[in-house]
Design a protein around this motif. Structure first.
Motif, mmCIF file in Angstrom:
data_model
loop_
_atom_site.group_PDB
_atom_site.id
_atom_site.type_symbol
_atom_site.label_atom_id
_atom_site.label_comp_id
_atom_site.label_asym_id
_atom_site.label_seq_id
_atom_site.Cartn_x
_atom_site.Cartn_y
_atom_site.Cartn_z
ATOM 1 N N UNK A 26 -7.968 5.183 -14.776
ATOM 2 C CA UNK A 26 -6.766 5.229 -15.172
ATOM 3 C C UNK A 26 -5.643 4.956 -14.160
ATOM 4 N N UNK A 27 -5.793 5.709 -13.139
ATOM 5 C CA UNK A 27 -4.778 5.697 -11.963
ATOM 6 C C UNK A 27 -4.761 4.313 -11.265
ATOM 7 N N UNK A 28 -5.983 3.797 -11.116
ATOM 8 C CA UNK A 28 -6.077 2.279 -10.544
ATOM 9 C C UNK A 28 -5.435 1.447 -11.230
ATOM 10 N N UNK A 29 -5.741 1.493 -12.703
ATOM 11 C CA UNK A 29 -5.082 0.752 -13.605
ATOM 12 C C UNK A 29 -3.503 0.681 -13.614
ATOM 13 N N UNK A 30 -3.075 1.813 -13.618
ATOM 14 C CA UNK A 30 -1.625 1.926 -13.576
ATOM 15 C C UNK A 30 -0.949 1.572 -12.108
ATOM 16 N N UNK A 31 -1.440 1.543 -11.228
ATOM 17 C CA UNK A 31 -1.068 0.924 -9.836
ATOM 18 C C UNK A 31 -1.365 -0.553 -9.836
ATOM 19 N N UNK A 32 -2.534 -1.014 -10.399
ATOM 20 C CA UNK A 32 -2.431 -2.537 -10.347
ATOM 21 C C UNK A 32 -1.526 -3.150 -11.290
ATOM 22 N N UNK A 33 -1.230 -2.546 -12.576
ATOM 23 C CA UNK A 33 -0.556 -3.064 -13.604
ATOM 24 C C UNK A 33 0.822 -3.052 -12.964
ATOM 25 N N UNK A 34 1.198 -1.900 -12.508
ATOM 26 C CA UNK A 34 2.595 -1.564 -12.128
ATOM 27 C C UNK A 34 2.974 -2.120 -10.864
ATOM 28 N N UNK A 35 2.211 -2.098 -9.810
ATOM 29 C CA UNK A 35 2.638 -2.188 -8.291
ATOM 30 C C UNK A 35 2.354 -3.977 -7.941
ATOM 31 N N UNK A 36 1.029 -4.258 -7.881
ATOM 32 C CA UNK A 36 0.498 -5.412 -7.468
ATOM 33 C C UNK A 36 -0.839 -5.730 -7.825
ATOM 34 N N UNK A 37 -0.863 -6.552 -9.146
ATOM 35 C CA UNK A 37 -2.088 -7.139 -9.532
ATOM 36 C C UNK A 37 -3.052 -7.903 -8.714
ATOM 37 N N UNK A 80 -3.207 -6.863 -5.337
ATOM 38 C CA UNK A 80 -3.627 -6.462 -4.190
ATOM 39 C C UNK A 80 -4.655 -5.042 -4.686
ATOM 40 N N UNK A 81 -4.317 -4.556 -6.106
ATOM 41 C CA UNK A 81 -4.795 -3.371 -6.486
ATOM 42 C C UNK A 81 -6.130 -3.638 -7.168
ATOM 43 N N UNK A 82 -7.416 -3.344 -6.794
ATOM 44 C CA UNK A 82 -8.422 -3.753 -7.721
ATOM 45 C C UNK A 82 -8.701 -2.827 -8.748
ATOM 46 N N UNK A 83 -9.379 -3.280 -9.720
ATOM 47 C CA UNK A 83 -9.550 -2.361 -11.213
ATOM 48 C C UNK A 83 -11.074 -2.208 -11.142
ATOM 49 N N UNK A 84 -11.409 -1.669 -12.473
ATOM 50 C CA UNK A 84 -12.845 -1.723 -12.412
ATOM 51 C C UNK A 84 -13.340 -2.946 -13.085
ATOM 52 N N UNK A 85 -12.452 -3.758 -13.540
ATOM 53 C CA UNK A 85 -12.701 -5.190 -13.878
ATOM 54 C C UNK A 85 -13.014 -6.133 -12.844
ATOM 55 N N UNK A 86 -12.459 -5.891 -11.733
ATOM 56 C CA UNK A 86 -12.623 -6.664 -10.726
ATOM 57 C C UNK A 86 -13.800 -6.088 -9.637
ATOM 58 N N UNK A 142 -7.495 3.524 0.301
ATOM 59 C CA UNK A 142 -7.850 2.502 -0.595
ATOM 60 C C UNK A 142 -9.343 2.440 -1.000
ATOM 61 N N UNK A 143 -9.703 2.148 -2.079
ATOM 62 C CA UNK A 143 -10.989 2.147 -2.582
ATOM 63 C C UNK A 143 -11.957 1.231 -1.763
ATOM 64 N N UNK A 175 0.855 -1.245 0.017
ATOM 65 C CA UNK A 175 -0.096 -0.075 0.045
ATOM 66 C C UNK A 175 0.838 1.267 -0.041
ATOM 67 N N UNK A 176 1.989 1.303 0.650
ATOM 68 C CA UNK A 176 2.908 2.288 0.743
ATOM 69 C C UNK A 176 3.313 2.961 -0.773
ATOM 70 N N UNK A 177 3.601 1.889 -1.405
ATOM 71 C CA UNK A 177 4.431 2.191 -2.707
ATOM 72 C C UNK A 177 3.255 2.446 -3.628
ATOM 73 N N UNK A 178 1.915 1.889 -3.564
ATOM 74 C CA UNK A 178 0.827 2.266 -4.046
ATOM 75 C C UNK A 178 0.441 3.742 -4.144
#
Length: 278
Positions: A222-233, A235-241, A196-197, A69-72
């Motif tokens: 867009x921001x959540x997608x970047x965090x999801x794909x870059x940091x941790x798929x 732990x970070x939810x997206x609109x698709x989840x 966190x959302x 979460x910190x890096x996110x």
């Protein structure tokens, strides 16, 4: 084919040269006179991250409990700083370059695009810092990293579209700056950056629908997608989840294209009169 390419290159060669020079000049002038210079493009989001981490994570316990979460939070801070900077500076770019518009003939949109590209350079530097920090902050890098450039491109399209609209309005109405400042502040707290959302549904189950509504906002998605794909798929939810309807999931992506199209349309319609108004 070669002839068509040569014609295209000759047609836009002057515009490309002006664009490069404006990007270079804007980025150099941004930190002119400061002792640390370009390092401020890294230090500013790091300092903002430190404040938000202490206040919201350590004291207010805004966390999803995951080690990433910190890096996110750092990643989200950098992305929001880009959107804030590109739209705010893009808004005033035409007015600030009014003398240039009256002296040299070139496509006016280059001024706004060069300003947003300067913010993009700062974002690129910041993301390098995020990636380096990620190795020590439990980030989980996977093949999803390959999708990050597309997510960044979407966020840039949104920022450019908004900047073009604001730049047009600002030429005629200076009050737009104050209105946009308030809107940005509201958007910052509505966007799940410092929290966190998933915390919304955890603390108020009856408001679980708010999570889905927030994800419909293109900047949030867009921001959540970047965090999801870059940091941790994981732990970070997206609109698709969070949203089960595929058609609804596509809405933010379509909205991003529409925002850019509206920005270009509005700007082109009024740009011919900018020199006269200024």
């Amino acid at each position: 084919m070669k002839k068509a390419w040569d014609n295209l290159r000759n047609r836009y060669h002057y515009s490309v040269v002006v664009f490069k020079e404006l990007v270079k000049t804007d980025f150099q002038l941004r930190y002119q006179g400061s002792f640390l210079g370009v390092l401020w493009s890294v230090l500013k989001p790091l300092m903002l991250f430190a404040v938000m981490y202490v206040v919201f994570v350590r004291f207010l316990k805004f966390s999803d409990g995951t080690p990433s979460f910190a890096i996110s939070l750092l990643c989200g801070t950098c992305l929001w700083s880009f959107f804030n900077e590109s739209t705010s500076m893009g808004m005033s770019s035409i007015v600030n370059r009014g003398d240039l518009l009256r002296k040299i003939h070139f496509p006016n949109y280059i001024i706004v695009a060069s300003t947003t590209m300067g913010a993009m350079i700062s974002l690129a530097i910041n993301l390098v810092v995020v990636i380096v920090f990620g190795f020590f902050a439990h980030a989980h890098y996977t093949w999803h990293v390959l999708l990050v450039p597309l997510n960044i491109l979407q966020l840039y399209a949104i920022a450019l579209g908004v900047a073009l609209i604001l730049a047009t309005l600002y030429v005629y109405f200076r009050d737009v700056a104050h209105i946009w400042e308030v809107i940005l502040q509201a958007m910052f707290y509505a966007t799940p950056i410092i929290y966190p959302i998933t915390m919304i549904a955890q603390r108020a189950p009856e408001l679980a629908w708010v999570e889905k509504l927030l994800m419909m906002v293109p900047t949030t998605q867009a921001i959540m997608d970047v965090r999801h794909n870059l940091i941790s798929p994981e732990d970070v939810p997206t609109i698709w989840t969070l949203v089960n309807n595929p058609l609804l999931c596509l809405l933010p992506y379509v909205a991003s294209v529409v925002i850019l199209w509206i920005g270009v349309h509005v700007f082109r319609k009024h740009s011919a009169k900018f020199a006269e108004v200024l």
